[in-house]
Enzyme design. Sequence first.
Site, short mmCIF file in Angstrom:
data_model
loop_
_atom_site.label_atom_id
_atom_site.label_comp_id
_atom_site.label_asym_id
_atom_site.label_seq_id
_atom_site.Cartn_x
_atom_site.Cartn_y
_atom_site.Cartn_z
N HIS A 17 0.93 -1.28 -0.12
CA HIS A 17 0.02 0.02 0.09
C HIS A 17 0.78 1.32 0.03
O HIS A 17 0.70 2.34 -0.82
CB HIS A 17 -0.76 0.07 1.21
CG HIS A 17 -1.74 -1.03 1.44
ND1 HIS A 17 -2.08 -1.72 2.52
CD2 HIS A 17 -2.81 -1.38 0.65
CE1 HIS A 17 -3.13 -2.54 2.44
NE2 HIS A 17 -3.66 -2.36 1.40
N LYS A 41 -17.42 -6.37 7.32
CA LYS A 41 -16.05 -6.98 7.84
C LYS A 41 -15.65 -6.46 9.11
O LYS A 41 -15.23 -5.23 9.25
CB LYS A 41 -15.17 -6.24 6.60
CG LYS A 41 -14.84 -7.57 5.42
CD LYS A 41 -13.45 -7.04 5.01
CE LYS A 41 -13.39 -7.34 3.53
NZ LYS A 41 -12.11 -6.45 2.65
N ARG A 90 -1.91 -5.92 -8.61
CA ARG A 90 -0.86 -6.88 -8.17
C ARG A 90 -0.74 -7.63 -9.22
O ARG A 90 0.69 -8.24 -9.55
CB ARG A 90 -1.05 -7.57 -6.82
CG ARG A 90 -1.15 -6.50 -5.73
CD ARG A 90 -1.47 -7.33 -4.54
NE ARG A 90 -3.05 -7.45 -4.57
CZ ARG A 90 -3.84 -7.77 -3.61
NH1 ARG A 90 -3.34 -8.04 -2.35
NH2 ARG A 90 -5.21 -7.95 -3.77
N SER A 127 -3.20 -7.64 3.12
CA SER A 127 -3.22 -7.42 4.46
C SER A 127 -3.75 -8.45 5.18
O SER A 127 -3.06 -9.08 6.19
CB SER A 127 -4.23 -6.42 4.93
OG SER A 127 -4.01 -5.15 4.45
O1 PNS Z 1 -8.65 -2.73 0.51
P1 PNS Z 1 -9.97 -3.48 0.07
O2 PNS Z 1 -10.74 -4.03 0.91
O3 PNS Z 1 -9.62 -4.26 -1.29
O4 PNS Z 1 -10.62 -2.05 -0.66
C1 PNS Z 1 -11.64 -2.26 -1.48
C2 PNS Z 1 -12.55 -0.83 -1.48
C3 PNS Z 1 -12.66 -0.35 0.01
C4 PNS Z 1 -11.53 0.26 -2.31
C5 PNS Z 1 -13.70 -0.87 -2.40
O5 PNS Z 1 -14.81 -2.11 -1.57
C6 PNS Z 1 -14.87 0.29 -2.25
O6 PNS Z 1 -14.38 1.24 -2.99
N1 PNS Z 1 -15.73 0.38 -1.23
C7 PNS Z 1 -16.45 1.45 -0.95
C8 PNS Z 1 -17.89 1.35 -1.25
C9 PNS Z 1 -18.28 1.44 -2.74
O7 PNS Z 1 -17.98 2.46 -3.25
N2 PNS Z 1 -18.52 0.38 -3.32
C10 PNS Z 1 -18.85 0.42 -4.74
C11 PNS Z 1 -17.69 0.09 -5.70
S1 PNS Z 1 -17.90 0.08 -7.33
#
Ligand code: PNS
Length: 159
Positions: A17, A41, A90, A127
Amino acid sequence: MRRAVCPGSFDPITNGHLDIIARAARLYDTVYVAVMINQAKKGLFTVDERIALIEQVTGDLGNVKVESFHGLLVDFCKQRDIPAIVKGLRAVSDFDYELQMAQMNIGLTGVETLFVPTNPAYSFLSSSLVKEVAQWGGDISHLVPPVVLDALKPKLERR
Ligand code: PNS
């Protein structure tokens, strides 16, 4: 003023990150790190703990702001006038889901997503894997910043 956001769960922040955030910080005037709250979560770290760790490891960059947000990432961007999301890719396995989210997000509000290829040293890093390896006593000192390593120890002992 060029602004971008690096969103994620950051439970906890890893060197992978940090590499993406630091690279984004070289390209933009201000980089927001958005700790997105997902109530489904249960995290190992509280949102405040995650923010404190990210602030400690990004402080030297000088142009990074760390915030939490409960809601859609596009709304976080709209409220702060942020036109770009920066994400690390990744491996090919990340691509399908990241593409879906990027296409959904641009369709919702027009916010762009820029993909940055992850440093190959961190291409396997997540993570979740860090927590799993640390829980069983594996050495993760090369995968997370020292403050995160120190913060993980008491968390995992208590489990
Ligand atoms: O670190 P992660 O858990 O892989 O991150 C995923 C994250 C938080 C970036 C993604 O789930 C997100 O953008 N969540 C916010 C809610 C949202 O906007 N959902 C619609 C995505 S198209």
